[in-house]
Design a protein around this motif. Structure first.
Motif, PDB file in Angstrom:
ATOM      1  N   GLN A   1       0.981  -0.916  -0.172  1.00 31.11           N
ATOM      2  CA  GLN A   1      -0.021  -0.274   0.293  1.00 31.11           C
ATOM      3  C   GLN A   1       0.992   1.074  -0.315  1.00 31.11           C
ATOM      4  O   GLN A   1       0.835   2.166  -1.267  1.00 31.11           O
ATOM      5  CB  GLN A   1      -1.275   0.425   1.076  1.00 31.11           C
ATOM      6  CG  GLN A   1      -1.791  -1.615   1.001  1.00 31.11           C
ATOM      7  CD  GLN A   1      -3.444  -0.715   2.103  1.00 31.11           C
ATOM      8  OE1 GLN A   1      -2.277  -0.455   3.228  1.00 31.11           O
ATOM      9  NE2 GLN A   1      -4.849  -0.529   2.015  1.00 31.11           N
TER      10      GLN A   1
ATOM     11  N   GLU B   1       2.278   1.572  -3.352  1.00 33.10           N
ATOM     12  CA  GLU B   1       1.477   2.188  -4.395  1.00 33.10           C
ATOM     13  C   GLU B   1       0.795   3.532  -4.222  1.00 33.10           C
ATOM     14  O   GLU B   1       0.723   4.287  -4.820  1.00 33.10           O
ATOM     15  CB  GLU B   1       0.096   1.240  -4.306  1.00 33.10           C
ATOM     16  CG  GLU B   1       0.380  -0.017  -4.764  1.00 33.10           C
ATOM     17  CD  GLU B   1       0.390  -0.339  -5.864  1.00 33.10           C
ATOM     18  OE1 GLU B   1      -0.095   0.455  -7.033  1.00 33.10           O
ATOM     19  OE2 GLU B   1       0.972  -1.742  -6.846  1.00 33.10           O
ATOM     20  N   SER B   2       1.555   4.068  -2.602  1.00 39.13           N
ATOM     21  CA  SER B   2       0.794   4.897  -2.881  1.00 39.13           C
ATOM     22  C   SER B   2       1.655   6.557  -2.914  1.00 39.13           C
ATOM     23  O   SER B   2       1.511   7.228  -3.440  1.00 39.13           O
ATOM     24  CB  SER B   2       0.575   6.098  -0.710  1.00 39.13           C
ATOM     25  OG  SER B   2      -0.527   4.654  -1.019  1.00 39.13           O
ATOM     26  N   PHE B   3       3.486   5.589  -2.340  1.00 40.32           N
ATOM     27  CA  PHE B   3       4.379   6.161  -3.380  1.00 40.32           C
ATOM     28  C   PHE B   3       4.210   6.148  -5.349  1.00 40.32           C
ATOM     29  O   PHE B   3       4.854   7.904  -5.615  1.00 40.32           O
ATOM     30  CB  PHE B   3       5.184   5.320  -2.927  1.00 40.32           C
ATOM     31  CG  PHE B   3       6.809   6.241  -3.305  1.00 40.32           C
ATOM     32  CD1 PHE B   3       7.565   6.694  -3.253  1.00 40.32           C
ATOM     33  CD2 PHE B   3       7.527   5.464  -4.848  1.00 40.32           C
ATOM     34  CE1 PHE B   3       8.622   7.902  -4.433  1.00 40.32           C
ATOM     35  CE2 PHE B   3       8.558   5.789  -5.387  1.00 40.32           C
ATOM     36  CZ  PHE B   3       9.088   6.755  -4.612  1.00 40.32           C
TER      37      PHE B   3
ATOM     38  N   ALA C   1       1.420   6.898  -6.873  1.00 39.63           N
ATOM     39  CA  ALA C   1       0.659   7.628  -7.316  1.00 39.63           C
ATOM     40  C   ALA C   1       0.677   9.033  -6.676  1.00 39.63           C
ATOM     41  O   ALA C   1       0.941   9.535  -7.762  1.00 39.63           O
ATOM     42  CB  ALA C   1      -0.103   6.966  -6.885  1.00 39.63           C
ATOM     43  N   THR C   2       1.267   8.958  -5.751  1.00 38.14           N
ATOM     44  CA  THR C   2       2.060  10.875  -5.249  1.00 38.14           C
ATOM     45  C   THR C   2       3.480  11.130  -6.328  1.00 38.14           C
ATOM     46  O   THR C   2       3.077  12.649  -6.710  1.00 38.14           O
ATOM     47  CB  THR C   2       2.855  10.271  -3.587  1.00 38.14           C
ATOM     48  OG1 THR C   2       1.496  10.036  -2.975  1.00 38.14           O
ATOM     49  CG2 THR C   2       3.536  12.176  -3.092  1.00 38.14           C
ATOM     50  N   MET C   3       4.410   9.986  -6.972  1.00 34.24           N
ATOM     51  CA  MET C   3       5.814  11.012  -7.382  1.00 34.24           C
ATOM     52  C   MET C   3       4.711  10.719  -8.931  1.00 34.24           C
ATOM     53  O   MET C   3       4.804  12.160  -9.099  1.00 34.24           O
ATOM     54  CB  MET C   3       6.232   9.031  -7.697  1.00 34.24           C
ATOM     55  CG  MET C   3       7.521   9.421  -6.872  1.00 34.24           C
ATOM     56  SD  MET C   3       8.181  10.766  -6.335  1.00 34.24           S
ATOM     57  CE  MET C   3       9.458  11.146  -8.233  1.00 34.24           C
TER      58      MET C   3
ATOM     59  N   ALA D   1       1.549  12.038  -9.339  1.00 33.14           N
ATOM     60  CA  ALA D   1       0.489  13.341  -9.239  1.00 33.14           C
ATOM     61  C   ALA D   1       1.811  14.656  -9.427  1.00 33.14           C
ATOM     62  O   ALA D   1       1.427  15.526  -9.340  1.00 33.14           O
ATOM     63  CB  ALA D   1      -0.114  13.617  -7.631  1.00 33.14           C
ATOM     64  N   THR D   2       2.850  14.072  -8.270  1.00 30.05           N
ATOM     65  CA  THR D   2       3.802  15.495  -8.187  1.00 30.05           C
ATOM     66  C   THR D   2       4.268  16.198 -10.202  1.00 30.05           C
ATOM     67  O   THR D   2       4.389  17.008  -9.812  1.00 30.05           O
ATOM     68  CB  THR D   2       4.955  14.846  -6.842  1.00 30.05           C
ATOM     69  OG1 THR D   2       4.447  15.117  -5.646  1.00 30.05           O
ATOM     70  CG2 THR D   2       6.310  15.432  -6.812  1.00 30.05           C
TER      71      THR D   2
ATOM     72  N   ALA E   1       2.061  17.357 -11.731  1.00 29.57           N
ATOM     73  CA  ALA E   1       1.319  18.970 -10.629  1.00 29.57           C
ATOM     74  C   ALA E   1       2.703  20.166 -11.253  1.00 29.57           C
ATOM     75  O   ALA E   1       2.168  20.865 -11.543  1.00 29.57           O
ATOM     76  CB  ALA E   1       1.527  18.807  -9.285  1.00 29.57           C
TER      77      ALA E   1
ATOM     78  N   LYS F   1       2.993   0.126 -12.243  1.00 32.50           N
ATOM     79  CA  LYS F   1       4.288   0.994 -11.788  1.00 32.50           C
ATOM     80  C   LYS F   1       4.911   1.914 -12.821  1.00 32.50           C
ATOM     81  O   LYS F   1       5.413   2.770 -12.219  1.00 32.50           O
ATOM     82  CB  LYS F   1       5.085   0.378 -10.907  1.00 32.50           C
ATOM     83  CG  LYS F   1       4.140  -0.237  -9.417  1.00 32.50           C
ATOM     84  CD  LYS F   1       4.796  -1.288  -9.463  1.00 32.50           C
ATOM     85  CE  LYS F   1       4.054  -1.998  -7.979  1.00 32.50           C
ATOM     86  NZ  LYS F   1       4.959  -2.961  -6.433  1.00 32.50           N
TER      87      LYS F   1
END
Length: 498
Positions: free
Chosen positions: A308, A311-313, A315-317, A319-320, A323, A358
């Motif tokens: 988890q 996966e969050s990493f 997704a955050t990367m 999104a970053t 952005a 990924k």
């Protein structure tokens, strides 16, 4: 009820075979090969033995029914309540000891008391010409044989009751969501099992021979001859055979949980965090198995948590990265979704699909190394600026190659490095062509192109769904993999129709 019926049949089979071997085999041979009897006395003793066996089996059957009533009641219910399940579960763990008590209680007394009583009557009536001293030796022999029989039945019953324990555990977990456990209690320790087993295994042949020899020498008027030694060898052989079988059952009783734990550890070592060993034991192995299952469950929870977080990493990367350019917000997530559709239609296995997602989420990570003045430029790029943009796949692959463990990132590198290669060999960074381009690169190329064409840019409006698919169709075999592109076009066309 099928489990109970099979359990009952197995117990009865073990009991009948064991009783027959102990009473008629060992006991019968002990009596009839040791004593010198007339035909009439032989017949009388046979009658006494058979009568005593009938009484023993009848009494034993009554207690057997009483001891198995809990199981019969449990398995007759469609969905047994938790109290009944717990009662049956603990009763099953205690059942091997109940078996020992049945053999040393109604089994032994139901045989020896009638046999000794009938023998005493026969001697007093003159039907048997035996000294009463033999009845004392016979009672000692009965206790000895019953003890060895009890040890053997204990191990056989321990094995027979395991399917019942497993079924009760699984049904209770399924029906009520509760895991049944003995907690810290145990009915019999390994130390006690080994002590009592080795005591009987080591002494049974000697004591049996000593008792038989006492009777034989009492009758023997002539010097010891060859027939005596043949008889002695035969009696010892029977005793040793019983002891060897008991030792084998003791070994199997200890070996089984060890093998199951070893198999469970192998599963964990090879990456199967769902490994679990059934807790079917009432000794110290129960605590070992509980510890192993807790360890495996903790590993599984930690692995799930790590997945988890990873996966969050990702997704955050993603999104970053998106952005940095407000016009491409959500681009990496959409590309990952499109890539997964293509991968699924292409029949990629689950593990590859996970890796593909990924790689697609991070396919543009190399844009971190591109200056904002180039990356965010709203007008047309110069050739020098475009050359800088073309470096982002290699930069991205180099960044991920520095992440440890490398083995975890290695499968993602081809998708990141080669998602701008063309099927005709005119792409970048290495001008690979056809199926020389890794499949992740070919899949992400299609997904990336479709999202780029349908997304708005500062210098143009995003294309329509139909126009983007038409361009993909025209570029099959030149810019994009024809097979993968066709799969995506078919999927997206069906989606637009629905």
């Amino acid at each position: 009820m099928k489990i109970y019926k099979n359990f009952e049949k197995r117990l009865l089979k073990n009991y009948v075979i064991g009783s027959t071997a102990a009473v008629l085999g060992v006991g019968g041979v002990f009596v009839f090969t040791t004593l010198r009897l007339s035909t009439f006395e032989f017949t009388v003793l046979c009658g006494i033995l058979l009568t005593s066996c009938v009484i023993m089996f009848s009494l034993e059957y009554v207690f057997f029914r009483l001891h198995t009533a809990v199981f019969k009641n449990y398995f007759s219910k469609q969905q047994p309540a938790i109290p009944l399940a717990e009662k049956a579960y603990f009763h099953a763990h205690h059942f091997p000891i109940r078996t020992v008590k049945r053999i040393l209680g109604p089994h032994l007394l139901g045989l020896s008391i009638p046999a000794l009583s009938l023998t005493a009557i026969a001697i007093s009536l003159g039907y048997l010409s035996l000294p009463y001293y033999y009845m004392y030796l016979a009672s000692l022999g009965a206790i000895l044989v019953a003890g060895m029989h009890a040890i053997i039945e204990f191990f056989l019953t321990t094995k027979a009751v395991q399917p019942v324990l497993r079924t009760i555990q699984e049904r209770t977990l399924k029906d009520h969501g509760k895991i049944l456990s003995l907690s810290t209690s145990k009915h019999i320790s390994i130390q006690r099992k080994i002590q009592w087993s080795t005591l009987f295994i080591g002494t049974f042949p000697l004591l049996l021979f000593a008792l038989a020899n006492q009777v034989r020498l009492y009758h023997l008027s002539a010097p010891v001859n060859g027939s005596y030694w043949s008889w002695a060898f035969f009696i010892l052989l029977i005793g040793i055979s019983f002891a060897i079988y008991g030792a084998y059952l003791l070994f199997k009783d200890i070996q089984q949980p060890m093998n199951e734990l070893q198999a469970g550890m192998y599963e964990v070592r090879t990456g199967n965090s769902n490994a679990k060993v059934n807790d079917l034991y009432s000794d110290e192995f129960s605590k070992l198995i509980k510890g192993f299952n807790h360890m495996a469950q903790a590993i599984q929870s930690r692995e799930h948590e790590n997945k988890q977080l990873l996966e969050s990493f990702f997704a955050t990367m993603a999104a970053t990265l998106d952005a940095r350019d407000p016009y491409t917000a959500g681009h990496s997530l959409r590309v990952a979704d499109y890539a997964m559709k293509i991968g699924q239609m292409a029949g990629l296995p689950f593990q590859q699909l996970v890796q593909l997602r990924k790689a697609a989420l991070l396919h543009d990570i190399g844009k971190i190394g591109i200056p904002d003045v180039v990356l965010l430029k709203e007008s047309k790029l110069t050739s020098e600026e475009f050359e800088q943009i073309k470096k982002h796949p290699v930069i991205g692959a180099d960044i991920l190659a520095q992440v440890h463990p490398f083995e975890a990132m290695q499968p993602l590198l081809p998708g990141v490095r080669y998602h701008h290669e063309r099927y005709d060999g005119k792409g970048y960074p290495e001008q690979l062509a056809g199926e020389n381009i890794p499949i992740f690169g070919r899949i992400i190329a299609v997904a990336d192109a479709y999202d780029a064409m349908t997304s708005d840019r500062p210098y143009r409006k995003g294309m329509t769904h139909e126009k983007a698919l038409a361009i993909l169709k025209d570029g099959k075999g030149t810019q994009w993999d024809p097979y993968l592109t066709e799969l995506f076009i078919e999927e997206m066309s069906l989606k637009s129709i629905s």
